[in-house]
Design an enzyme around this catalytic site. Structure first.
Site, PDB file in Angstrom:
ATOM      1  N   CYS A  16      48.044  26.268  39.567  1.00 27.40           N
ATOM      2  CA  CYS A  16      49.994  26.964  40.722  1.00 27.40           C
ATOM      3  C   CYS A  16      49.244  26.815  41.743  1.00 27.40           C
ATOM      4  CB  CYS A  16      48.703  28.547  40.550  1.00 27.40           C
ATOM      5  SG  CYS A  16      48.658  29.388  38.800  1.00 27.40           S
ATOM      6  N   SER A  48      58.969  40.527  42.427  1.00 23.61           N
ATOM      7  CA  SER A  48      58.245  39.788  42.170  1.00 23.61           C
ATOM      8  C   SER A  48      57.067  40.022  41.521  1.00 23.61           C
ATOM      9  CB  SER A  48      57.921  39.533  43.533  1.00 23.61           C
ATOM     10  OG  SER A  48      58.778  38.823  44.033  1.00 23.61           O
ATOM     11  N   ASP A  49      57.494  41.239  40.013  1.00 26.16           N
ATOM     12  CA  ASP A  49      56.055  41.694  39.415  1.00 26.16           C
ATOM     13  C   ASP A  49      55.529  39.938  38.172  1.00 26.16           C
ATOM     14  OD1 ASP A  49      54.088  42.954  38.351  1.00 26.16           O
ATOM     15  OD2 ASP A  49      55.441  45.202  39.250  1.00 26.16           O
ATOM     16  N   ASP A  50      54.334  40.806  38.095  1.00 33.82           N
ATOM     17  CA  ASP A  50      54.206  39.721  36.898  1.00 33.82           C
ATOM     18  C   ASP A  50      54.711  39.540  35.390  1.00 33.82           C
ATOM     19  OD1 ASP A  50      51.204  39.080  38.519  1.00 33.82           O
ATOM     20  OD2 ASP A  50      50.681  41.229  37.972  1.00 33.82           O
TER      21      ASP A  50
END
Length: 351
Positions: A16, A48-50
């Site tokens: 990441c 900006s959710d998952d």
């Protein structure tokens, strides 16, 4: 063919830590045209959710996400396991249960043998099997750097979707995994990581966040996200922006993976940690005298990191006990949410 070869030597970044810096990503997304109104789109790009969430009917919503990156380790099977675990995490972070996955594969076929590439895919498939889902297809290309990941799909009841925007004033923040994945991966690339450190790296990055699918059952859980490439500070800031709240984070509270503190004090860090701070440091107030290595750790990119849970203070002890019983003994209260602008205040000490 020069194979086996160090997978990490073929990539400019890993895990990441490959993510585009938060500030740059926000600038890019700001140029996207406004989305039309789709009544069944429950979660899109707004906060900006998952993952995206689409209501199918009164009892089912589809959760869809994708995640892929370059190698964080050299063992191809472990690389596949880590990438798949990381991709499925976004489904669990929404409170959903995965149903199937599609593989995303980009490989330098002039540098890696079919056996090595096959081992990467086998590692990913093994994690999906552990999660009870098939890898039902995918897409592959010949690329300069090795890339692997998943499109992951899951189901959840529309009334039980967990998002990063519904935290409440007075909630405490619980992090379910220890920090330091970026530090360990940087030490690995520098050939400074001990066997014990490598074991810690693999153990945390291949642990599925399955507990996320049960969090909606726990009273007082209001919001969830997972901590990945933007570090604890970055993903906490997304919670703050989604709920329009201030976070107070305890600098010493998060658990830390074995060997990380000594490496961090020796100035081992990722370039992504530096980029992360440059992106959002203006929204973070640090206490006087905070050690630079501890600040770096709060920005450290977490490949397949833990869940960050906003829960009412009265329910936090019970949730901590549940998390520990379900295989997450590193769970800690790392902060709390307060009324105020969407920013973070880091304070010395622990909860």
């Amino acid at each position: 063919m020069p194979d086996p070869v160090r997978l990490t030597s073929l990539a400019h970044g890993g895990g990441c830590g490959c993510k585009i810096a938060p500030a740059v990503l926000r600038e890019i997304l700001a140029q996207m045209p406004a989305a039309q109104a789709f009544p069944n789109l429950m979660v899109g790009t707004e906060t900006s959710d998952d993952a995206a969430v689409w209501r199918l009917n009164d009892s089912q919503a589809l959760v869809a996400t994708t995640d892929f990156f370059m190698p964080v380790v050299d063992d191809p099977f472990d690389f596949g396991r880590i990438a798949a675990t990381n991709a499925l995490s976004d489904v669990y972070a929404m409170g959903a249960t995965p149903i199937f996955a599609l593989a995303i594969v980009g490989m330098p076929i002039d540098k890696l043998s079919p056996a090595t590439i096959g081992s990467i895919l086998a590692g990913g498939a093994s994690v999906c099997a552990s999660a009870g889902v098939p890898v039902a297809g995918g897409h592959s290309i010949d690329s300069v750097e090795p890339i692997y990941g998943l499109v992951a799909l899951g189901l959840v009841h529309p009334d039980r979707v967990l998002t990063n925007r519904t935290a409440r004033d007075g909630d405490v923040l619980i992090l379910t995994k220890a920090l330091g994945v970026g530090v360990l991966s940087a030490a690995f690339k520098q050939e400074r990581l001990t066997p014990q450190g490598y074991a810690a790296l693999i153990a945390t990055t291949t642990q599925l966040n399955t507990v996320g699918a049960t969090l909606a059952d726990h009273p007082g859980v209001h919001a969830v996200t997972d901590v990945t490439g933007f570090g604890l500070l970055g993903h906490t800031l997304e919670l703050c922006r989604g709920a329009d709240l201030t976070a107070e984070l305890f600098a010493d509270a998060p658990a830390v993976l074995e060997g990380v503190e000594a490496l961090a004090m020796a100035d081992v860090r990722t370039g992504a940690a530096v980029r992360n701070w440059a992106s959002y440091g203006a929204s973070v107030a640090l206490p006087p005298g905070l050690e630079s290595w501890r600040k770096d750790l709060l920005c450290d990119p977490q490949t397949s990191g833990g869940l960050l849970i906003a829960v009412s203070a009265s329910e936090a002890p019970g949730l901590l006990a549940q998390l520990s019983a379900q295989g997450f003994p590193a769970s800690r209260v790392v902060g709390r949410l307060l009324r105020g602008p969407p920013e973070i205040r880091v304070v010395s000490g622990s909860a």
